[in-house]
Design a protein around this motif. Structure first.
Motif, PDB file in Angstrom:
ATOM      1  N   ARG A 110      57.934  40.282  42.697  1.00  8.46           N
ATOM      2  CA  ARG A 110      59.206  40.945  43.017  1.00  8.46           C
ATOM      3  C   ARG A 110      60.393  40.116  42.542  1.00  8.46           C
ATOM      4  O   ARG A 110      61.378  40.660  42.044  1.00  8.46           O
ATOM      5  N   ARG A 111      60.310  38.799  42.726  1.00  6.78           N
ATOM      6  CA  ARG A 111      61.402  37.930  42.259  1.00  6.78           C
ATOM      7  C   ARG A 111      61.531  37.997  40.746  1.00  6.78           C
ATOM      8  O   ARG A 111      62.636  38.016  40.207  1.00  6.78           O
ATOM      9  N   TYR A 112      60.403  38.019  40.033  1.00  5.82           N
ATOM     10  CA  TYR A 112      60.418  38.147  38.576  1.00  5.82           C
ATOM     11  C   TYR A 112      61.094  39.459  38.182  1.00  5.82           C
ATOM     12  O   TYR A 112      61.947  39.504  37.304  1.00  5.82           O
ATOM     13  N   LYS A 117      65.719  42.127  36.055  1.00  8.93           N
ATOM     14  CA  LYS A 117      66.254  43.481  36.262  1.00  8.93           C
ATOM     15  C   LYS A 117      65.365  44.540  35.600  1.00  8.93           C
ATOM     16  O   LYS A 117      65.841  45.402  34.852  1.00  8.93           O
ATOM     17  N   LEU A 118      64.077  44.441  35.872  1.00  6.73           N
ATOM     18  CA  LEU A 118      63.128  45.380  35.291  1.00  6.73           C
ATOM     19  C   LEU A 118      63.256  46.745  35.972  1.00  6.73           C
ATOM     20  O   LEU A 118      63.352  46.821  37.194  1.00  6.73           O
ATOM     21  N   PRO A 119      63.264  47.806  35.175  1.00  2.00           N
ATOM     22  CA  PRO A 119      63.329  49.138  35.785  1.00  2.00           C
ATOM     23  C   PRO A 119      61.970  49.496  36.388  1.00  2.00           C
ATOM     24  O   PRO A 119      60.968  49.605  35.685  1.00  2.00           O
ATOM     25  N   ALA A 120      61.940  49.633  37.686  1.00  2.00           N
ATOM     26  CA  ALA A 120      60.704  49.985  38.377  1.00  2.00           C
ATOM     27  C   ALA A 120      61.075  50.706  39.664  1.00  2.00           C
ATOM     28  O   ALA A 120      62.086  50.377  40.290  1.00  2.00           O
ATOM     29  N   ARG A 121      60.244  51.655  40.034  1.00  2.00           N
ATOM     30  CA  ARG A 121      60.546  52.402  41.248  1.00  2.00           C
ATOM     31  C   ARG A 121      60.257  51.532  42.473  1.00  2.00           C
ATOM     32  O   ARG A 121      59.371  50.678  42.444  1.00  2.00           O
ATOM     33  N   PRO A 122      60.995  51.735  43.544  1.00  2.00           N
ATOM     34  CA  PRO A 122      60.752  50.945  44.751  1.00  2.00           C
ATOM     35  C   PRO A 122      59.430  51.326  45.405  1.00  2.00           C
ATOM     36  O   PRO A 122      58.944  52.447  45.240  1.00  2.00           O
ATOM     37  N   GLY A 123      58.847  50.390  46.109  1.00  2.00           N
ATOM     38  CA  GLY A 123      57.605  50.645  46.828  1.00  2.00           C
ATOM     39  C   GLY A 123      56.363  50.618  45.965  1.00  2.00           C
ATOM     40  O   GLY A 123      55.351  51.212  46.323  1.00  2.00           O
ATOM     41  N   MET A 124      56.423  49.921  44.834  1.00  2.00           N
ATOM     42  CA  MET A 124      55.244  49.828  43.974  1.00  2.00           C
ATOM     43  C   MET A 124      54.206  48.929  44.638  1.00  2.00           C
ATOM     44  O   MET A 124      54.557  47.945  45.293  1.00  2.00           O
ATOM     45  N   ASP A 131      51.245  44.967  36.569  1.00  2.00           N
ATOM     46  CA  ASP A 131      51.196  45.580  35.231  1.00  2.00           C
ATOM     47  C   ASP A 131      52.584  45.625  34.601  1.00  2.00           C
ATOM     48  O   ASP A 131      52.744  45.322  33.420  1.00  2.00           O
ATOM     49  N   THR A 132      53.594  45.979  35.389  1.00  2.00           N
ATOM     50  CA  THR A 132      54.970  46.026  34.887  1.00  2.00           C
ATOM     51  C   THR A 132      55.433  44.641  34.443  1.00  2.00           C
ATOM     52  O   THR A 132      56.004  44.475  33.361  1.00  2.00           O
ATOM     53  N   VAL A 133      55.173  43.639  35.278  1.00  2.00           N
ATOM     54  CA  VAL A 133      55.575  42.267  34.958  1.00  2.00           C
ATOM     55  C   VAL A 133      54.821  41.763  33.727  1.00  2.00           C
ATOM     56  O   VAL A 133      55.412  41.129  32.843  1.00  2.00           O
ATOM     57  N   HIS A 136      56.284  43.243  30.545  1.00  2.00           N
ATOM     58  CA  HIS A 136      57.565  42.613  30.205  1.00  2.00           C
ATOM     59  C   HIS A 136      57.351  41.201  29.673  1.00  2.00           C
ATOM     60  O   HIS A 136      57.950  40.795  28.681  1.00  2.00           O
ATOM     61  N   PHE A 137      56.478  40.443  30.353  1.00  2.00           N
ATOM     62  CA  PHE A 137      56.231  39.055  29.964  1.00  2.00           C
ATOM     63  C   PHE A 137      55.718  38.968  28.524  1.00  2.00           C
ATOM     64  O   PHE A 137      56.132  38.102  27.758  1.00  2.00           O
ATOM     65  N   LYS A 138      54.831  39.895  28.145  1.00  2.00           N
ATOM     66  CA  LYS A 138      54.284  39.893  26.788  1.00  2.00           C
ATOM     67  C   LYS A 138      55.319  40.295  25.748  1.00  2.00           C
ATOM     68  O   LYS A 138      55.168  39.986  24.570  1.00  2.00           O
TER      69      LYS A 138
END
Length: 172
Positions: A110-112, A117-124, A131-133, A136-138
């Motif tokens: 969550r801190r990452y 400021k990654l676009p992601a819906r709340p409550g994932m 997967d989202t992180v 982005h990291f890659k």
């Protein structure tokens, strides 16, 4: 020794349980760990087409560390879209180590997400967030020569941050 047969001992609540999976056509004989073969794991196994089936004759759902690692690795590996031949051959950047973001705490993920400021819906849930992180990291570009230079400088000077004043003096 305790009056129970070997099969009764493995079905008990003791630590002598055997992995509950059938790998291919053979029943796994490794000792079970603390990982369980849940519905989510079963779905991953089906999606990745791993040849693992739960043995219904076993009273528990615990799997061995070998199969746990196999499932985790299958979850992290994705088919390469940019591969020309499509046979899954190894490319030059296959030797880059994978980071298992699923092993990180949810707060770190969550801190990452908040920091970049990654676009992601709340409550994932944790799997979606990891997967989202990971995606982005890659996607972050890294100038390898510059990163290595900074690392060596900090390692030699026992610093945790790059000395910006030194950088200004060198460029003048």
């Amino acid at each position: 020794m305790n009056g129970l047969s070997a099969e009764e001992e493995t079905r008990g609540t003791g630590h002598n349980q055997i992995c509950c999976l059938i790998d291919g056509a053979y029943r796994c004989s490794r000792p079970a760990g603390n990982a369980s073969y849940s519905k989510r794991i079963q779905k991953t196994v089906q999606q990745r087409r791993l040849r693992l089936i739960r043995d219904d004759s076993v009273n528990h759902i615990y799997i061995c560390d070998h199969h746990k690692n196999m499932i985790q690795n299958a979850r992290m590996k994705r088919k390469r879209r940019d591969s020309d031949d499509g046979d899954g051959s190894l490319d030059a950047d296959e030797d880059i180590p994978e980071i298992d973001f699923f092993q990180m705490p949810v707060n770190t993920l969550r801190r990452y997400k908040r920091h970049y400021k990654l676009p992601a819906r709340p409550g994932m849930n944790k799997a979606q967030l990891s997967d989202t992180v990971a995606r982005h990291f890659k996607s972050i570009p890294v100038v390898e020569k510059e990163a290595l230079t900074y690392f060596i400088y900090m390692a030699k000077n026992f610093k945790s941050r790059f000395d910006q004043k030194h950088n200004m003096d060198v460029s003048n």
